[in-house]
Design an enzyme around this catalytic site. Structure first.
Site, PDB file in Angstrom:
ATOM      1  N   LYS A  17      -9.522   2.754  -2.556  1.00 51.57           N
ATOM      2  CA  LYS A  17      -9.775   2.115  -1.241  1.00 51.57           C
ATOM      3  C   LYS A  17     -11.179   2.439  -0.714  1.00 51.57           C
ATOM      4  O   LYS A  17     -11.546   3.612  -0.590  1.00 51.57           O
ATOM      5  CB  LYS A  17      -8.697   2.616  -0.272  1.00 51.57           C
TER       6      LYS A  17
ATOM      7  N   CYS B  15      -5.967  -2.638   2.193  1.00 49.99           N
ATOM      8  CA  CYS B  15      -5.721  -2.677   3.644  1.00 49.99           C
ATOM      9  C   CYS B  15      -6.946  -2.846   4.538  1.00 49.99           C
ATOM     10  O   CYS B  15      -7.455  -3.943   4.689  1.00 49.99           O
ATOM     11  CB  CYS B  15      -4.877  -1.478   4.086  1.00 49.99           C
TER      12      CYS B  15
ATOM     13  N   GLU C 287       0.840  -1.206   0.000  1.00 51.31           N
ATOM     14  CA  GLU C 287       0.000   0.000   0.000  1.00 51.31           C
ATOM     15  C   GLU C 287       0.880   1.263   0.000  1.00 51.31           C
ATOM     16  O   GLU C 287       1.847   1.350   0.747  1.00 51.31           O
ATOM     17  CB  GLU C 287      -0.899  -0.004   1.254  1.00 51.31           C
TER      18      GLU C 287
HETATM   19  N1  LIG Z   1      -3.565   1.163   6.034  1.00 51.41           N
HETATM   20  C1  LIG Z   1      -4.617   0.882   6.774  1.00 51.41           C
HETATM   21  O1  LIG Z   1      -5.751   0.999   6.339  1.00 51.41           O
HETATM   22  N2  LIG Z   1      -4.371   0.484   8.039  1.00 51.41           N
HETATM   23  C2  LIG Z   1      -5.388   0.351   9.019  1.00 51.41           C
HETATM   24  C3  LIG Z   1      -5.016  -0.584  10.106  1.00 51.41           C
HETATM   25  C4  LIG Z   1      -5.414  -1.984   9.831  1.00 51.41           C
HETATM   26  O2  LIG Z   1      -6.387  -2.216   9.118  1.00 51.41           O
HETATM   27  O3  LIG Z   1      -4.775  -2.877  10.358  1.00 51.41           O
END
Ligand SMILES: NC(=O)NCCC(=O)O
Length: 379
Positions: free
Chosen positions: A184, A221, A109
């Site tokens: 996203k 993510c 990401e």
């Molecule tokens: N990049 C991101 O969305 N991180 C959020 C934390 C997670 O989902 O573990």
């Protein structure tokens, strides 16, 4: 560069995480390695996912790669130098994937920058690029050179819509063409993941990209915590869903080995999970709104990238503290074979859930709760 042999780091065997080598867990490279060594189930052994031989269809084996990496230079360096350094760092890894015959490759990401969204400082928006910007052009050349599909998760600047910023994955075809993008869907509001300060929830739905090597999708993510997000990519026919991530040990490591495997099983597709590696320290300290002292880093990005398959098998994961390239061969015929075996699609009762969801969205929705009348009598 590739994953280790799974043995504890020499001299670190049996040590507790606190005294083990930087980032190791009990002296093991990753949680997967620890489980593999101590539970040794067959399911932890696959780097190749095969399917039964079919009479009417050829096997559809594709070679898929995942890259996890730390940033290349400190976050205090000039932005131009940071971008240049990360491209220089990632290039030999992509070259290695290309030389290994990888057909589809996914990066982590926001790979072109440090994961600066903890800071809430807007200057990091400078790393945003148009879909056809510098990083895409860099990858287009490599995609063409290696006849490889490349998924590039990056910070997008939508120049045609008021310069808005998005967290986007660009899907580059094996001829070097841009097939499309996905933005996203779910933006975290947890811990130091202050991403909603920078970009909004995506507006691209759940696209599946039909590539020369199979139908792929990208669940970026935090979307991995949302089963309906995984489902939607499945309903659109994905055979491999990538989950490029940036997440830290304290927050999500216990969930990491479970969520992707569960998604692969429930939706009958392969999942490629990728996480960043290392600790990124920022120039200015920030607080987490929890009364604890200010700090200048997010915590440890624990890597541990791996593949999961629809039959519940998975690969070991890459290191939780070193860069890595994970390569796995998978016969995509397995998706339909498992669909035929388990019939999850046929038994799913989508209509029943669609009715519940449409009722739930109404302001006068009442949860379907049947109370024991005796409780009321007693109180
Ligand atoms: N990049 C991101 O969305 N991180 C959020 C934390 C997670 O989902 O573990």
């Amino acid at each position: 560069m590739a994953s280790s042999n799974g043995k504890p780091v020499p001299g670190e065997e049996g040590k507790t995480p606190a005294v083990a080598a930087e980032g190791s867990i009990g002296g093991y490279e990753s949680l997967h390695r620890l489980l593999e060594a101590n539970l040794s189930p067959e399911l932890f052994k696959a780097f190749r996912f095969s399917a039964d031989k079919e009479f009417l269809r050829q096997a559809r084996v594709v070679r898929v790669g995942l890259i996890q990496n730390s940033i290349a230079v400190p976050t205090t360096c000039h932005f131009a130098d940071q971008k240049k350094a990360i491209m220089e760092k990632i290039k030999p890894i992509i070259d290695a994937a290309g030389a290994s015959g990888v057909n589809i490759l996914c990066l982590q990401e926001a790979w072109t920058m440090p994961f600066a969204f903890c800071t809430r400082e807007k200057r990091w928006c400078e790393f945003a690029e148009p879909v056809d910007g510098e990083s895409t052009q860099f990858l287009q050349e490599l995609a063409q050179k290696y006849n490889m599909v490349i998924v590039s998760p990056m910070l997008e600047r939508d120049v045609n819509h008021g310069e808005t910023v998005w967290n986007t994955a660009v899907v580059i075809g094996n001829s070097g063409n841009i097939i499309g993008i996905h933005r996203k869907n779910h933006i975290p509001r947890v811990g130091d993941f202050n991403e909603s300060t920078y970009y909004m929830e995506g507006d691209t739905g759940h696209p599946v990209f039909e590539t020369a090597y199979g139908k792929i999708a990208v669940n970026i993510c935090y979307g991995r915590h949302h089963p309906l997000n995984w489902l939607a990519f499945g309903l659109n026919g994905a055979e491999i869903v990538f989950n490029p991530s940036a997440t830290v040990g304290e927050l999500s490591e216990p969930m990491w080995p479970i969520e992707a495997r569960n998604a692969a099983i429930a939706n009958t597709y392969f999942v490629g999970s990728i996480n960043r590696v290392g600790t990124e320290v920022f120039p200015n300290p920030f607080t987490s709104g929890d009364g604890k002292p200010q700090h200048a880093d997010f915590g440890h990005f624990y890597g541990s990238s791996h593949f999961s398959a629809p039959d519940a098998s998975c690969t070991p994961s890459l290191s939780r503290y070193r860069d890595g390239l994970m390569i796995s061969d998978m016969d995509l015929n397995l998706c339909r074979q498992i669909k035929d075996k388990w019939a999850f699609r046929m038994t799913a009762r989508y209509g029943m859930y669609a009715s519940l969801l449409s009722e739930y969205l109404k302001p006068d929705f009442k949860p379907q709760v049947i109370s024991d009348p005796l409780i009321k009598k007693r109180s």
